[in-house]
Write a protein that holds these residues in place. Structure first.
Motif, PDB file in Angstrom:
ATOM      1  N   PRO A 153       0.833  -1.221   0.000  1.00 58.93           N
ATOM      2  CA  PRO A 153       0.000   0.000   0.000  1.00 58.93           C
ATOM      3  C   PRO A 153       0.858   1.259   0.000  1.00 58.93           C
ATOM      4  O   PRO A 153       1.964   1.278   0.555  1.00 58.93           O
ATOM      5  CB  PRO A 153      -0.800  -0.121   1.301  1.00 58.93           C
ATOM      6  CG  PRO A 153      -0.755  -1.561   1.657  1.00 58.93           C
ATOM      7  CD  PRO A 153       0.568  -2.069   1.168  1.00 58.93           C
ATOM      8  N   LYS A 154       0.322   2.330  -0.612  1.00 61.20           N
ATOM      9  CA  LYS A 154       1.035   3.606  -0.693  1.00 61.20           C
ATOM     10  C   LYS A 154       0.358   4.606   0.244  1.00 61.20           C
ATOM     11  O   LYS A 154      -0.698   5.144  -0.070  1.00 61.20           O
ATOM     12  CB  LYS A 154       1.018   4.124  -2.131  1.00 61.20           C
ATOM     13  CG  LYS A 154       1.653   3.150  -3.128  1.00 61.20           C
ATOM     14  CD  LYS A 154       1.460   3.634  -4.564  1.00 61.20           C
ATOM     15  CE  LYS A 154       2.023   2.634  -5.559  1.00 61.20           C
ATOM     16  NZ  LYS A 154       1.768   3.048  -6.966  1.00 61.20           N
ATOM     17  N   TYR A 155       0.972   4.833   1.415  1.00 65.33           N
ATOM     18  CA  TYR A 155       0.412   5.735   2.415  1.00 65.33           C
ATOM     19  C   TYR A 155       1.034   7.123   2.315  1.00 65.33           C
ATOM     20  O   TYR A 155       2.146   7.285   1.819  1.00 65.33           O
ATOM     21  CB  TYR A 155       0.680   5.200   3.828  1.00 65.33           C
ATOM     22  CG  TYR A 155       0.124   3.842   4.132  1.00 65.33           C
ATOM     23  CD1 TYR A 155      -1.241   3.626   4.170  1.00 65.33           C
ATOM     24  CD2 TYR A 155       0.969   2.772   4.395  1.00 65.33           C
ATOM     25  CE1 TYR A 155      -1.756   2.373   4.463  1.00 65.33           C
ATOM     26  CE2 TYR A 155       0.466   1.512   4.689  1.00 65.33           C
ATOM     27  CZ  TYR A 155      -0.889   1.322   4.716  1.00 65.33           C
ATOM     28  OH  TYR A 155      -1.393   0.082   4.992  1.00 65.33           O
ATOM     29  N   ILE A 223     -13.175   0.174  11.598  1.00 64.38           N
ATOM     30  CA  ILE A 223     -12.664   0.926  10.447  1.00 64.38           C
ATOM     31  C   ILE A 223     -12.016   2.228  10.908  1.00 64.38           C
ATOM     32  O   ILE A 223     -10.937   2.604  10.432  1.00 64.38           O
ATOM     33  CB  ILE A 223     -13.795   1.213   9.445  1.00 64.38           C
ATOM     34  CG1 ILE A 223     -14.292  -0.100   8.822  1.00 64.38           C
ATOM     35  CG2 ILE A 223     -13.316   2.167   8.352  1.00 64.38           C
ATOM     36  CD1 ILE A 223     -15.536   0.061   7.965  1.00 64.38           C
ATOM     37  N   ARG A 224     -12.656   2.918  11.866  1.00 65.13           N
ATOM     38  CA  ARG A 224     -12.087   4.168  12.376  1.00 65.13           C
ATOM     39  C   ARG A 224     -10.691   3.923  12.967  1.00 65.13           C
ATOM     40  O   ARG A 224      -9.753   4.704  12.725  1.00 65.13           O
ATOM     41  CB  ARG A 224     -12.994   4.777  13.427  1.00 65.13           C
ATOM     42  CG  ARG A 224     -12.384   6.050  14.029  1.00 65.13           C
ATOM     43  CD  ARG A 224     -13.122   6.568  15.244  1.00 65.13           C
ATOM     44  NE  ARG A 224     -14.324   7.289  14.883  1.00 65.13           N
ATOM     45  CZ  ARG A 224     -15.555   6.880  15.131  1.00 65.13           C
ATOM     46  NH1 ARG A 224     -15.739   5.711  15.748  1.00 65.13           N
ATOM     47  NH2 ARG A 224     -16.591   7.594  14.783  1.00 65.13           N
ATOM     48  N   THR A 225     -10.556   2.850  13.741  1.00 65.09           N
ATOM     49  CA  THR A 225      -9.262   2.537  14.358  1.00 65.09           C
ATOM     50  C   THR A 225      -8.171   2.389  13.301  1.00 65.09           C
ATOM     51  O   THR A 225      -7.062   2.921  13.449  1.00 65.09           O
ATOM     52  CB  THR A 225      -9.363   1.250  15.187  1.00 65.09           C
ATOM     53  OG1 THR A 225     -10.315   1.437  16.238  1.00 65.09           O
ATOM     54  CG2 THR A 225      -8.016   0.880  15.797  1.00 65.09           C
ATOM     55  N   GLU A 226      -8.481   1.663  12.229  1.00 64.83           N
ATOM     56  CA  GLU A 226      -7.485   1.453  11.170  1.00 64.83           C
ATOM     57  C   GLU A 226      -7.192   2.741  10.412  1.00 64.83           C
ATOM     58  O   GLU A 226      -6.038   3.061  10.124  1.00 64.83           O
ATOM     59  CB  GLU A 226      -7.959   0.373  10.193  1.00 64.83           C
ATOM     60  CG  GLU A 226      -8.038  -1.030  10.776  1.00 64.83           C
ATOM     61  CD  GLU A 226      -6.671  -1.594  11.152  1.00 64.83           C
ATOM     62  OE1 GLU A 226      -5.649  -1.017  10.754  1.00 64.83           O
ATOM     63  OE2 GLU A 226      -6.634  -2.605  11.867  1.00 64.83           O
ATOM     64  N   ILE A 227      -8.230   3.486  10.075  1.00 62.41           N
ATOM     65  CA  ILE A 227      -8.058   4.705   9.280  1.00 62.41           C
ATOM     66  C   ILE A 227      -7.233   5.743  10.038  1.00 62.41           C
ATOM     67  O   ILE A 227      -6.473   6.517   9.440  1.00 62.41           O
ATOM     68  CB  ILE A 227      -9.423   5.292   8.875  1.00 62.41           C
ATOM     69  CG1 ILE A 227     -10.147   4.342   7.915  1.00 62.41           C
ATOM     70  CG2 ILE A 227      -9.264   6.661   8.228  1.00 62.41           C
ATOM     71  CD1 ILE A 227      -9.411   4.064   6.632  1.00 62.41           C
ATOM     72  N   ASP A 230      -1.276   5.227  11.530  1.00 58.28           N
ATOM     73  CA  ASP A 230      -0.293   5.735  10.565  1.00 58.28           C
ATOM     74  C   ASP A 230      -0.182   4.810   9.359  1.00 58.28           C
ATOM     75  O   ASP A 230       0.011   5.279   8.227  1.00 58.28           O
ATOM     76  CB  ASP A 230       1.079   5.885  11.238  1.00 58.28           C
ATOM     77  CG  ASP A 230       1.092   7.005  12.273  1.00 58.28           C
ATOM     78  OD1 ASP A 230       0.238   7.906  12.171  1.00 58.28           O
ATOM     79  OD2 ASP A 230       1.936   6.956  13.183  1.00 58.28           O
ATOM     80  N   ALA A 231      -0.273   3.508   9.613  1.00 60.96           N
ATOM     81  CA  ALA A 231      -0.185   2.528   8.530  1.00 60.96           C
ATOM     82  C   ALA A 231      -1.321   1.504   8.711  1.00 60.96           C
ATOM     83  O   ALA A 231      -1.131   0.441   9.305  1.00 60.96           O
ATOM     84  CB  ALA A 231       1.164   1.821   8.540  1.00 60.96           C
ATOM     85  N   PRO A 232      -2.510   1.821   8.226  1.00 59.03           N
ATOM     86  CA  PRO A 232      -3.652   0.918   8.399  1.00 59.03           C
ATOM     87  C   PRO A 232      -3.379  -0.473   7.830  1.00 59.03           C
ATOM     88  O   PRO A 232      -2.678  -0.614   6.820  1.00 59.03           O
ATOM     89  CB  PRO A 232      -4.769   1.620   7.611  1.00 59.03           C
ATOM     90  CG  PRO A 232      -4.353   3.052   7.545  1.00 59.03           C
ATOM     91  CD  PRO A 232      -2.862   3.040   7.473  1.00 59.03           C
ATOM     92  N   ASP A 233      -3.942  -1.482   8.487  1.00 57.97           N
ATOM     93  CA  ASP A 233      -3.861  -2.856   7.985  1.00 57.97           C
ATOM     94  C   ASP A 233      -4.916  -3.011   6.893  1.00 57.97           C
ATOM     95  O   ASP A 233      -6.111  -3.095   7.184  1.00 57.97           O
ATOM     96  CB  ASP A 233      -4.110  -3.850   9.122  1.00 57.97           C
ATOM     97  CG  ASP A 233      -3.872  -5.289   8.706  1.00 57.97           C
ATOM     98  OD1 ASP A 233      -4.260  -5.665   7.574  1.00 57.97           O
ATOM     99  OD2 ASP A 233      -3.325  -6.059   9.509  1.00 57.97           O
TER     100      ASP A 233
END
Length: 316
Positions: A153-155, A223-227, A230-233
């Protein structure tokens, strides 16, 4: 002596060029022509190749899997420097390591224009209606396959971070609508009392809906926790997005809306009917008991897809 037939086409050379002309191209032009040639003959299997987890993954019914290095070397070996081929292979393998052939005329038998292959309609009129039998690509499967193939993924880009902000606003809207529906007054009509419903049916319906609302609330919290990370799973987000889509289907059923097409297209069509744009980042007012919740979940779902596709560089 017959004139050489153009073999390679690209945006710069729409009329095509011969092998001899290819040899005289600059380095950048050769890479672009090879890239165009590869894209004309091969595609990401996520585009249309059937995928069956129980059968071990992709079912290569149209041929493949193909290796980018093997195919490019077979076509351009001795014509382009090996270093250029390797450079393009490295670029392509950022997208995937297994490739399927692009569509050909014989892929879908139902689409051949052969009168003898068709049976006239009941009214004996010609031609009959032919249903498109091509498999529908699940965008979440396409993203999951990219992860499986090792795409990173590109963060951190401005666009990616802006997409996250929109998702967080959508989550807040979903939670607000859930809170509104949980208030006793939300079950009443604007000017009239609710229609009488048999007690037994009402009890069963309330239990089902309450369970689903709790599920939606838990999913959007995940979803909120991941979003916010810094680097969501991405794998976790894909799983939660599937759950969100399932919940949206449940809400659509409560509202009495009939699903008779692909779920993603149906979600977009329902939102359009409610006056909500399917374009990412846009929300509009919805009406009706469940319509506002449908709009909020639908917007969140579509914007999650947009964010996932943005990070994984997928065009669907």
């Amino acid at each position: 002596m017959p004139k050489p037939v153009p073999r390679y086409h690209s945006p710069e050379f729409p009329e095509g060029i011969t092998r001899s002309a290819f040899r005289r191209l600059r380095r950048e032009q050769k890479i672009e022509v090879m890239r165009s040639w590869f894209g004309q003959h091969y595609e990401d299997p996520a585009q249309r190749t059937p995928y069956e987890s129980a059968e071990g993954g992709y079912q290569w019914i149209w041929g493949g899997p193909y290796d980018a290095r093997e195919e490019l070397e077979s076509e351009f070996g001795g014509l382009a420097p090996q270093k250029l081929i390797e450079e393009l292979v490295e670029e392509l393998e950022q997208e995937g390591t297994k490739w399927a052939p692009t569509p050909s005329d014989g892929d879908y038998d139902d689409e051949r224009d052969d009168r003898d292959e068709y049976v006239p309609d009941a009214d004996e009129e010609w031609p009959p209606v032919v249903v498109d039998q091509r498999p529908e690509v699940d965008p979440l499967d396409a993203i999951a396959n990219k992860i499986e193939f090792g795409l990173i993924p590109k963060y951190g880009s401005r666009e990616e971070l802006a997409a996250r902000d929109v998702i967080l606003k959508d989550i807040k809207k979903v939670e607000e609508e859930l809170d509104r529906l949980n208030k006793p007054s939300s079950m009443m009509g604007h000017n009239n009392p609710p229609e009488p419903i048999e007690a037994e049916a009402t009890e069963a319906t309330v239990v089902t809906e309450d369970d689903e609302k709790r599920k939606i609330k838990a999913v959007v919290a995940d979803i909120r926790t991941e979003i916010k990370s810094d680097a969501p799973d991405v794998t976790n987000v894909v799983t939660s997005t599937r759950h969100l889509r399932d919940s949206l289907i449940a809400v659509l059923k409560w509202s009495g809306k009939k699903i008779d097409t692909g779920i993603d297209e149906f979600i977009k069509s329902v939102m359009k009917t409610l006056g909500i744009s399917a374009t990412p980042f846009i929300l509009a007012k919805a009406i009706g008991h469940y319509d506002a919740l449908i709009g909020a979940i639908g917007s969140l779902y579509l914007n999650l897809l947009h964010w996932l596709q943005l990070m994984m560089s997928i065009q669907l």
